[in-house]
Design a protein around this motif. Structure first.
Motif, PDB file in Angstrom:
ATOM      1  N   UNK A  43       0.781  -1.238   0.000  1.00  0.00           N
ATOM      2  CA  UNK A  43       0.000   0.000   0.000  1.00  0.00           C
ATOM      3  C   UNK A  43       0.810   1.284   0.000  1.00  0.00           C
ATOM      4  N   UNK A  44       2.073   1.265   0.355  1.00  0.00           N
ATOM      5  CA  UNK A  44       2.831   2.524   0.411  1.00  0.00           C
ATOM      6  C   UNK A  44       3.891   2.624  -0.671  1.00  0.00           C
ATOM      7  N   UNK A  45       3.869   1.737  -1.651  1.00  0.00           N
ATOM      8  CA  UNK A  45       4.829   1.810  -2.755  1.00  0.00           C
ATOM      9  C   UNK A  45       4.157   2.470  -3.947  1.00  0.00           C
ATOM     10  N   UNK A  46       4.643   3.662  -4.312  1.00  0.00           N
ATOM     11  CA  UNK A  46       4.062   4.412  -5.425  1.00  0.00           C
ATOM     12  C   UNK A  46       5.141   4.815  -6.414  1.00  0.00           C
ATOM     13  N   UNK A  47       4.816   4.767  -7.713  1.00  0.00           N
ATOM     14  CA  UNK A  47       5.750   5.330  -8.687  1.00  0.00           C
ATOM     15  C   UNK A  47       5.642   6.846  -8.640  1.00  0.00           C
ATOM     16  N   UNK A  48       6.709   7.525  -8.967  1.00  0.00           N
ATOM     17  CA  UNK A  48       6.679   8.984  -9.025  1.00  0.00           C
ATOM     18  C   UNK A  48       6.439   9.405 -10.470  1.00  0.00           C
ATOM     19  N   UNK A  49       5.385  10.199 -10.730  1.00  0.00           N
ATOM     20  CA  UNK A  49       5.167  10.669 -12.105  1.00  0.00           C
ATOM     21  C   UNK A  49       6.359  11.481 -12.579  1.00  0.00           C
ATOM     22  N   UNK A  50       6.719  11.305 -13.828  1.00  0.00           N
ATOM     23  CA  UNK A  50       7.832  12.037 -14.405  1.00  0.00           C
ATOM     24  C   UNK A  50       7.348  13.402 -14.870  1.00  0.00           C
TER      25      UNK A  50
END
Length: 102
Positions: free
Chosen positions: A34-41
């Protein structure tokens, strides 16, 4: 979004749920991190790194989807995250934006 879930969470199980009706489709991709998110470029970074193979997915979702976001499930002990987007029929979206019933 499935690629993001695989790439950024390394989870063993990714769930895909699709809901379709005559005016829109909503796709949800869930994983157990639940706390792993990709960072938008950022667009400026994309301009500088056009040869980059990935990093454009969320930007594409943002430009094509009527809405998108994420939901964390599990209350005080989060155990699941779902990232979702909704694609709407262009005519239905135009009616909704103008306040017309349809």
């Amino acid at each position: 979004m499935v690629t993001n879930a695989h790439r950024h969470t390394h989870t063993q199980l990714i769930r895909v749920h699709v809901t379709v009706n005559c005016k829109q489709a909503t796709v949800s991709v869930a994983d157990d991190r639940p706390w792993a998110f990709p960072a938008p470029t950022e667009p400026a970074a994309l301009y500088m790194e056009r040869a980059q193979e990935g990093g454009r997915g969320l930007m594409l979702v943002d430009s094509l989807a009527r809405a998108w976001g994420f939901t964390i499930y599990g209350g005080r002990s989060p155990r699941l995250k779902a990232v979702w987007f909704t694609l709407a029929e262009a005519e239905a979206e135009a009616r909704a934006d103008s306040g017309e019933a349809g």
